[in-house]
Design a protein around this motif. Sequence first.
Motif, PDB file in Angstrom:
ATOM      1  N   SER A  11       6.730 -44.511 -16.843  1.00 21.98           N
ATOM      2  CA  SER A  11       7.209 -45.863 -17.229  1.00 21.98           C
ATOM      3  C   SER A  11       6.250 -46.585 -16.810  1.00 21.98           C
ATOM      4  O   SER A  11       6.339 -46.649 -15.522  1.00 21.98           O
ATOM      5  N   VAL A  12       5.495 -47.334 -16.980  1.00 27.43           N
ATOM      6  CA  VAL A  12       4.322 -48.348 -16.385  1.00 27.43           C
ATOM      7  C   VAL A  12       4.466 -49.419 -17.086  1.00 27.43           C
ATOM      8  O   VAL A  12       5.214 -50.079 -17.941  1.00 27.43           O
ATOM      9  N   GLN A  13       4.183 -50.326 -16.298  1.00 25.09           N
ATOM     10  CA  GLN A  13       4.034 -51.635 -17.133  1.00 25.09           C
ATOM     11  C   GLN A  13       2.723 -51.729 -16.996  1.00 25.09           C
ATOM     12  O   GLN A  13       1.729 -51.299 -17.016  1.00 25.09           O
ATOM     13  N   ALA A  14       2.468 -53.210 -17.727  1.00 22.48           N
ATOM     14  CA  ALA A  14       1.234 -53.493 -19.059  1.00 22.48           C
ATOM     15  C   ALA A  14       0.661 -53.557 -18.010  1.00 22.48           C
ATOM     16  O   ALA A  14       0.320 -54.127 -16.776  1.00 22.48           O
ATOM     17  N   GLY A  16      -0.961 -51.356 -16.006  1.00 26.95           N
ATOM     18  CA  GLY A  16      -0.862 -49.893 -15.089  1.00 26.95           C
ATOM     19  C   GLY A  16      -2.127 -48.976 -15.744  1.00 26.95           C
ATOM     20  O   GLY A  16      -2.571 -48.681 -16.645  1.00 26.95           O
ATOM     21  N   LYS A  86      -1.311 -50.978 -22.338  1.00 29.05           N
ATOM     22  CA  LYS A  86      -0.814 -51.752 -23.641  1.00 29.05           C
ATOM     23  C   LYS A  86      -0.124 -51.073 -23.909  1.00 29.05           C
ATOM     24  O   LYS A  86       0.704 -49.737 -24.173  1.00 29.05           O
ATOM     25  N   PRO A  87       1.487 -51.658 -24.177  1.00 34.42           N
ATOM     26  CA  PRO A  87       2.743 -51.784 -25.264  1.00 34.42           C
ATOM     27  C   PRO A  87       2.489 -51.017 -25.875  1.00 34.42           C
ATOM     28  O   PRO A  87       2.477 -50.440 -26.005  1.00 34.42           O
ATOM     29  N   THR A  90       2.106 -46.922 -25.828  1.00 36.90           N
ATOM     30  CA  THR A  90       3.582 -45.970 -25.677  1.00 36.90           C
ATOM     31  C   THR A  90       3.874 -45.090 -26.940  1.00 36.90           C
ATOM     32  O   THR A  90       3.465 -45.437 -28.076  1.00 36.90           O
ATOM     33  N   VAL A 124       5.441 -48.212 -22.123  1.00 38.03           N
ATOM     34  CA  VAL A 124       4.496 -49.305 -21.771  1.00 38.03           C
ATOM     35  C   VAL A 124       5.163 -50.665 -21.694  1.00 38.03           C
ATOM     36  O   VAL A 124       5.787 -50.905 -22.328  1.00 38.03           O
ATOM     37  N   SER A 125       5.322 -50.693 -20.694  1.00 35.39           N
ATOM     38  CA  SER A 125       6.194 -52.358 -21.121  1.00 35.39           C
ATOM     39  C   SER A 125       5.271 -53.851 -20.442  1.00 35.39           C
ATOM     40  O   SER A 125       5.033 -53.810 -19.823  1.00 35.39           O
ATOM     41  N   SER A 126       5.668 -54.732 -21.537  1.00 29.39           N
ATOM     42  CA  SER A 126       5.450 -55.649 -21.175  1.00 29.39           C
ATOM     43  C   SER A 126       6.148 -56.695 -20.180  1.00 29.39           C
ATOM     44  O   SER A 126       6.819 -56.627 -19.915  1.00 29.39           O
TER      45      SER A 126
END
Length: 126
Positions: A11-14, A16, A86-87, A90, A124-126
């Motif tokens: 899991s990563v943030q947008a 990343g 980007k989200p 995912t 990928v989270s926003s």
Amino acid sequence: QVQLVESGGGSVQAGGSLRLSCLGSGYTYTDTGMGWFRQAPGKEREGVAAIYNVGRVSYADSVKGRFTISRDNAKNTLYLQMDSLKPEDTAMYYCAAGRRWMTAIQALAASQYNYWGQGTQVTVSS
């Protein structure tokens, strides 16, 4: 017995990055074309990137300029470097092995691949 084992999801943030790996065994690695595919819930499996023929690579339009596919034949390992995530990236990501000689269109078609790994989840989270 052909085996493909993916790793590196998470899991990563947008914005990343993640690097996926796929270790292959049970076949002549250098005689194969290799690809990365992904499948999001409720969607069809889609080709993301492939490396085939003599080092030729193809990418889906949605990942061009952000993802890089590579392979280390000495280690029987396929990689997917994913940057600027980007989200919408995912999905469950799968590596696959098929015949070496393909066209660019065939290389991103799941039907052209005989062997598949179990998948690794990328979120990928926003």
